[in-house]
Scaffold this motif. Sequence first.
Motif, short mmCIF file in Angstrom:
data_model
loop_
_atom_site.label_atom_id
_atom_site.label_comp_id
_atom_site.label_asym_id
_atom_site.label_seq_id
_atom_site.Cartn_x
_atom_site.Cartn_y
_atom_site.Cartn_z
N VAL A 73 -61.41 -5.82 34.21
CA VAL A 73 -61.47 -6.16 32.79
C VAL A 73 -61.09 -7.64 32.61
O VAL A 73 -60.38 -8.20 33.43
CB VAL A 73 -60.53 -5.29 31.93
N GLU B 142 -49.52 -12.89 31.18
CA GLU B 142 -50.45 -11.75 31.10
C GLU B 142 -51.85 -12.17 31.53
O GLU B 142 -52.54 -11.45 32.26
CB GLU B 142 -50.45 -11.18 29.69
N ALA C 76 -52.48 -14.56 33.56
CA ALA C 76 -52.41 -14.77 35.01
C ALA C 76 -52.49 -13.44 35.75
O ALA C 76 -53.13 -13.34 36.80
CB ALA C 76 -51.14 -15.51 35.38
N ALA C 77 -51.84 -12.40 35.18
CA ALA C 77 -51.91 -11.08 35.81
C ALA C 77 -53.35 -10.57 35.81
O ALA C 77 -53.83 -10.00 36.80
CB ALA C 77 -51.01 -10.10 35.06
N LEU C 78 -54.06 -10.79 34.70
CA LEU C 78 -55.47 -10.38 34.64
C LEU C 78 -56.33 -11.25 35.55
O LEU C 78 -57.42 -10.84 35.96
CB LEU C 78 -55.97 -10.45 33.19
N ASP C 79 -55.86 -12.47 35.84
CA ASP C 79 -56.58 -13.36 36.75
C ASP C 79 -56.18 -13.11 38.21
O ASP C 79 -56.48 -13.93 39.08
CB ASP C 79 -56.29 -14.83 36.39
N ARG C 80 -55.48 -12.04 38.45
CA ARG C 80 -55.07 -11.62 39.80
C ARG C 80 -54.23 -12.66 40.53
O ARG C 80 -54.35 -12.83 41.75
CB ARG C 80 -56.31 -11.28 40.65
N ALA C 81 -53.38 -13.35 39.79
CA ALA C 81 -52.50 -14.33 40.43
C ALA C 81 -51.32 -13.59 41.06
O ALA C 81 -50.70 -12.75 40.41
CB ALA C 81 -52.00 -15.33 39.39
N PHE D 93 -57.28 -13.40 24.45
CA PHE D 93 -56.06 -13.14 23.68
C PHE D 93 -56.15 -13.76 22.29
O PHE D 93 -56.93 -14.69 22.05
CB PHE D 93 -54.86 -13.74 24.41
N ARG E 188 -54.04 -3.23 25.06
CA ARG E 188 -53.18 -3.71 26.15
C ARG E 188 -52.99 -2.63 27.22
O ARG E 188 -52.82 -2.93 28.39
CB ARG E 188 -51.82 -4.14 25.58
N GLU F 145 -48.03 -14.51 26.97
CA GLU F 145 -49.47 -14.23 27.14
C GLU F 145 -50.03 -14.98 28.35
O GLU F 145 -51.00 -14.55 28.96
CB GLU F 145 -50.28 -14.66 25.91
N PRO G 154 -53.37 -4.89 36.54
CA PRO G 154 -54.33 -5.42 35.56
C PRO G 154 -55.49 -6.18 36.20
O PRO G 154 -56.64 -6.00 35.81
CB PRO G 154 -53.47 -6.36 34.71
N GLY G 155 -55.17 -6.99 37.20
CA GLY G 155 -56.20 -7.83 37.80
C GLY G 155 -57.23 -7.06 38.60
O GLY G 155 -58.29 -7.58 38.93
N LEU H 248 -51.57 -4.17 30.54
CA LEU H 248 -50.40 -4.96 30.15
C LEU H 248 -49.32 -4.08 29.52
O LEU H 248 -48.21 -4.54 29.27
CB LEU H 248 -50.82 -6.07 29.17
N ALA I 88 -55.99 -2.87 29.29
CA ALA I 88 -55.91 -4.06 30.15
C ALA I 88 -54.89 -3.90 31.27
O ALA I 88 -54.94 -4.61 32.27
CB ALA I 88 -55.56 -5.28 29.31
#
Lengths: 309, 370
Positions: free
Chosen positions: B86, A206, A208-213, B90, B56, A203, B81-82, B61, B59
């Motif tokens: 969104v 995941e 980090a991916a959503l945080d655009r890393a 979690f 997911r 997670e 995703p980024g 994922l 998102a």
Amino acid sequence: MSTAAAPLPAGRATDASMRGGIGQPAWANMLFVLPYIVVAIGLVVVPMVLGIWLSFQDYDMLGGWNGGVAFDNYVNLFGDRIFLGTIANTLLFVLMTTPAFVVIGLFLAITLNGHLRRHAVLRSVFFASSVLSVTVVTLIWRLVYLPDHGLLADITGLVGIHGIDPVTSPTWALPAIAVVTVWWIIGLPMTLFLAALQQIPPEIYEAAALDRASRWRTLVSITLPSICRTVVVVAVLEIILQFQLFGQALLITGGGPDNRSRPMVQYIYESGFRDLQLGYAAAASQVLFALMLVAALVQFSLGRQRGEA
Amino acid sequence: MTLLKRIGRLGGLSLRGVSKRFGTLDIIRDLSLDIEDGEFAVFLGPSGCGKSTLLRMIAGLETLSGGEISLGGRRIDTIAPGERGVAMVFQNYALYPHMTVRQNMAFGLRNVGTPRDEIARKIDTASQILEISHLLDRKPGQLSGGQRQRVAIGRAIVKQPELFLFDEPLSNLDAALRSRTRIELARLHQRMQATMVFVTHDQVEAMTMATRIVVMNQGRIEQVGAPMEIYIRPATRFVASFIGSPPMNFLPVTPTGEGGGFAAVRLADGSVVNTAVPSASLSGAGVTALGVRAEHVIPGSGAPARVDVVERLGERTLVYAVTADGSTIVYDEPGHVAPAIGERVELAFDPSHALLFDANGITYHADPVA
């Protein structure tokens, strides 16, 4: 709500755990660790104390014990240019191999940390060399390093470089042994790093991916900080292991040319078992022990500071 | 506050023919759904129904096996995703353990090159909203579960996403904290008017927070509606059984004809129950079960039963009674004195709230009360 249950026998378990068990005295717990303590005293503490004592003695395997000599063995050691050379060789070897184990081991672990079949196969391939004995490994690499028809000579010959012979080169003998060593046991740090990587909750990646890393940012900001303790463990482990370089040097270069690849352990071995000067060899062993201890403590301390930062 | 005004005002979520397969296993089947701007939608369903997978997929994922997802009119299922706009909270919070709370909240903003002073301002605002200002220099390991949860929400808020996604974020909290956090989340939604999608298997969370509930079962949507609509007028037997505590009573019945334009059914013991379900709405459907909630069972005269278990819950008392054919009926005991176990009672059903179900689980309701 009308739910009732029979009361538990209060206090009994707590009291019991503080003693040796129900009706047992506290010393009974000692019985469980006694075998380990006996083995540790017999095989670690006693030889260590004997080794320290021996380093202050004039002890010849043929002539026997000739009494204490205080610091004479140490004074002689630090006046011996060959011994000082072995210290430099060993330190250089540790400096060459330990960072390589950390960097290459981590790279392999990150690359092969997947669930696909090819990841599993490659993990096995990279670990496979670790199960070979030093004689087999050095035999393989002697063939690679053969001056005229070895693999290395063949490859360098393709680009017009001839006469490559690292084994007899004063400059390249030690790096050649370092390459062999890294190839031989890269599987261990790789496995330790893999175990650490698999402890990182998915997670977090995941998030980090959503945080655009980016990949690099994820590696630097998420992965490396998450496994910094393992990096320290690998580094300390490799420092301790590589200070004990012996077999590869003995079998590939014999310590030569001109003692340029002679490690401390080989010097200790030769002093003790060829020249039969046990007191002198014991003193050299204490120097090696002190170096390993200092290096490991420095690394451990640096790692802990980084972990706390 | 600018942070609050801008959050979630950019558009609704649209799912069109979305499906997900793992090998030969269909997890989500041809699912379409629209979530309006500013809605608090809750995906509710049992474990394994596909609700978390769907979240997911929104998102980014999980990949889609088919269909499209759009957010604010922009197709997002094809982008990383980024870049979807969104933010997700979690189940286990997924905070970066080696970073402080402040660094956790700043991480996403730093990655997109937000200026330092703007990051600081956003963190200040979010931490004030969530009352975590005093925790900013602590690491997640030094926080309680509830505090971690707030930090995870804070990390989402500072990104000012178009859509908030919550994946069972209350499931790791104890009962008291869960109840408090539910109220706080509902308050946060009212304050921010953000579009939120919340996944849970807990009907209480769904009923208390949602503006609309999406009930899912086996990868399909069973019903979409406002909480009370779903409770009072469940579309299927699955929804009727899943929503409500205690679960709805289901009794096997056979149709007997009609009385005054409304359906009547016969219980297994032969007694007849009149309902307020218009006979015309059945149109030949083979009714097989009668559904009544505990609060709509009236002790008095009706079908005979024997009291089996009495549950005293404080604010209400539930009585479980067994009928002649072995069916169990649970009802609210209106008085403070519950019948004794083994006592014989007679139970009637409020016709205006009695539901009928056919063999396919489709519900037939009484007309909405005028």
